[in-house]
Motif scaffolding. Structure first.
Motif, short mmCIF file in Angstrom:
data_model
loop_
_atom_site.label_atom_id
_atom_site.label_comp_id
_atom_site.label_asym_id
_atom_site.label_seq_id
_atom_site.Cartn_x
_atom_site.Cartn_y
_atom_site.Cartn_z
N LEU A 1 0.89 -2.13 1.50
CA LEU A 1 1.24 -1.14 0.69
C LEU A 1 1.85 -1.32 -0.77
N ASP A 2 1.27 -0.70 -1.81
CA ASP A 2 1.62 -1.14 -2.98
C ASP A 2 2.34 0.20 -3.70
N THR A 3 2.12 1.28 -3.04
CA THR A 3 2.94 2.57 -3.47
C THR A 3 2.96 3.60 -2.35
N LEU A 4 3.66 4.53 -2.35
CA LEU A 4 3.89 5.62 -1.45
C LEU A 4 4.03 6.92 -1.92
N LEU B 1 14.22 2.86 8.41
CA LEU B 1 13.01 2.72 7.70
C LEU B 1 12.91 1.44 7.11
N PHE B 2 11.72 0.67 7.44
CA PHE B 2 11.39 -0.86 7.32
C PHE B 2 10.10 -0.65 6.30
N LEU B 3 10.40 -1.43 5.24
CA LEU B 3 9.22 -1.31 4.29
C LEU B 3 9.13 -2.70 3.64
N SER B 4 9.79 -3.59 4.04
CA SER B 4 9.77 -5.04 3.75
C SER B 4 8.54 -5.86 3.79
N GLN B 5 8.19 -6.68 2.99
CA GLN B 5 7.06 -7.58 2.93
C GLN B 5 5.70 -6.70 2.90
N ASN B 6 5.82 -6.08 2.04
CA ASN B 6 4.49 -5.25 1.24
C ASN B 6 4.29 -5.74 -0.10
N ASN B 7 3.43 -4.79 -0.65
CA ASN B 7 3.18 -4.88 -2.24
C ASN B 7 3.88 -3.88 -3.11
N LEU B 8 4.83 -3.23 -2.56
CA LEU B 8 5.26 -2.04 -3.34
C LEU B 8 5.70 -2.59 -4.75
N ASN B 9 5.21 -1.83 -5.77
CA ASN B 9 5.44 -2.18 -7.18
C ASN B 9 6.13 -1.03 -7.82
N LYS B 10 5.99 0.45 -7.27
CA LYS B 10 6.35 1.55 -7.81
C LYS B 10 6.79 2.41 -6.85
N ARG C 1 -2.56 -3.98 8.50
CA ARG C 1 -3.37 -4.20 7.15
C ARG C 1 -3.18 -2.58 6.48
N LEU C 2 -2.29 -2.00 6.65
CA LEU C 2 -2.33 -0.69 6.13
C LEU C 2 -1.96 -0.82 4.67
N GLU C 3 -3.03 -0.17 3.94
CA GLU C 3 -3.05 0.15 2.48
C GLU C 3 -2.37 1.23 2.01
N GLN C 4 -2.32 2.23 2.38
CA GLN C 4 -1.47 3.50 2.10
C GLN C 4 -1.29 4.31 3.50
N ILE C 5 -0.50 5.30 2.99
CA ILE C 5 -0.12 6.16 3.87
C ILE C 5 -0.30 7.45 3.39
N SER C 6 -1.16 8.31 3.91
CA SER C 6 -1.77 9.31 3.23
C SER C 6 -0.49 10.48 2.80
N ALA C 7 -0.58 11.10 2.24
CA ALA C 7 0.39 12.18 1.74
C ALA C 7 0.31 13.26 2.72
N ASN C 8 1.71 13.64 3.33
CA ASN C 8 1.71 14.73 4.44
C ASN C 8 1.24 14.04 5.58
N GLU D 1 13.15 -5.34 0.97
CA GLU D 1 13.15 -6.97 0.60
C GLU D 1 11.34 -7.39 0.52
N GLU D 2 11.34 -8.14 -0.26
CA GLU D 2 9.95 -8.90 -0.31
C GLU D 2 8.83 -8.07 -0.56
N ASN D 3 8.86 -7.33 -1.81
CA ASN D 3 8.10 -6.34 -2.44
C ASN D 3 7.88 -6.90 -3.78
N GLN D 4 7.27 -6.11 -4.82
CA GLN D 4 6.75 -6.40 -6.23
C GLN D 4 7.66 -5.54 -7.08
N LEU D 5 8.99 -4.99 -6.71
CA LEU D 5 9.62 -4.08 -7.48
C LEU D 5 10.37 -4.73 -8.88
#
Length: 332
Positions: free
Chosen positions: A207-210, A224-233, A182-189, A251-255
């Motif tokens: 995740l909605d952004t990185l 690098l696997f980023l699929s099925q998140n909420n990435l929009n930007k 249920r990760l909502e963010q990956i902190s900078a650095n 795939e399966e994001n909000q881009l």
């Protein structure tokens, strides 16, 4: 004749001793120094029946609920411990103190939630699998400083974040699997200490952004696997340091758009190594960069004709690859 009888007696004693050294309900393989207890009605770890020479133990689909340091002390030469799909709820502190050669610990599919401090200290673990448990919080105190772990799988838990203090203890990590949390963010650095990382799986999180800097030290990343998140930007320089990347799943994001130049550093993408399907692409002038990149790099894209316009209304359902410059208003 007497020598033959004596030899037969010794052989019989050896075989009997081998039989006695195998726990009830389990199978033992002397040549591999392996013990397997599969789908048997065990309720406790079978330490009393284990040979001290055992190097590999597999216990799966049993009713064991806990495991202690004292129980593992029975096998001081243990190198691999696989405890799949049992009912483990508790691990004792300093669990691995009596198994100083343990390389692999797999606890997939149990009921672990809160783990004690120092639980994975004392053994030179290289592979640690905590997949499909009920862990809500990852704790840096689980691990020693400068841990030797190269493969860490915490997928299928309920993590909302991963503390940087934990990652700082993993300088040798090559594979990190955090999928299905249920990760909502990956902190900078936060990934900076992982400069040997080759494989990162963040699939199916929230995740909605990185952050633009999150992958800046991931020079060796190849998957690098980023699929099925909420990435929009996505930040323009997100993949700037990923010249070794072979596979990228988005795939399966909000881009709806990606920034110009985003994919340019990915010179090592393998054939069909980029997946952009199942995103709500807005096929207007802002899609110019992606459209032109796809024309030049079609072979690197998985199902390039499956990158479908979600808007404007006049282009809904059309493949981006099929559109002309005039349809995208790119001529001027």
């Amino acid at each position: 004749m007497k020598s033959c009888c004596a030899l037969a007696v010794l052989l019989l004693a050896y075989l009997c001793h081998g039989a006695l050294s195998c726990p009830p309900l389990c199978k033992c393989y002397r040549r591999r120094a392996e013990v397997v207890c599969n789908e048997v009605p065990l309720t406790e770890y079978p330490s009393e029946g284990l040979s001290k020479n055992t190097t590999l133990v597999t216990i799966q689909f049993t009713n064991i609920t806990s495991i202690s340091e004292q129980q593992l002390n029975a096998t001081p030469l243990l190198q691999g411990l696989h405890l799949y799909s049992n009912h483990l709820q508790n691990l004792s502190p300093h669990l691995l103190r009596g198994v100083p050669h343990l390389d692999t610990l797999d606890l997939t599919g149990n009921r672990l939630s809160d783990l004690p401090a120092d639980v994975f200290n004392h053994a030179p673990l290289r592979n640690l699998v905590l997949k499909n448990n009920a862990i809500k919080k990852a704790d840096a105190e689980w691990l020693p400083d400068n841990s030797s772990i190269t493969w860490l799988d915490m997928s299928g838990n309920s993590l909302t974040k991963v503390p940087m203090a934990l990652l700082q203890k993993l300088p040798h990590l090559e594979n990190l699997d955090l999928a299905n949390n249920r990760l909502e963010q990956i902190s900078a650095n936060s990934l900076d200490p992982l400069n040997k990382l080759e494989r990162l799986n963040l699939r199916n999180n929230k995740l909605d952004t990185l952050d633009a800097s999150v992958l800046q030290s991931s020079h060796n990343l190849t998957y690098l696997f980023l699929s099925q998140n909420n990435l929009n930007k996505l930040p323009q320089n997100l993949f700037q340091e990923l010249s070794q990347l072979k596979l990228l799943s988005l795939e399966e994001n909000q881009l709806s758009h990606i920034p110009a130049g985003l994919l340019d550093p990915l010179s090592s993408l393998e054939e069909e190594g980029l997946d952009l399907t199942s995103n709500p692409w807005l096929c207007d002038r802002k899609v110019k960069y992606l459209w032109r990149w796809l024309q030049k790099n079609k072979k690197k894209v998985f199902l390039p004709d499956g990158i479908i316009c979600a808007s404007p209304q006049s282009l809904v359902g059309r493949s981006l690859m099929s559109l002309t410059e005039s349809e995208l208003n790119l001529q001027s």
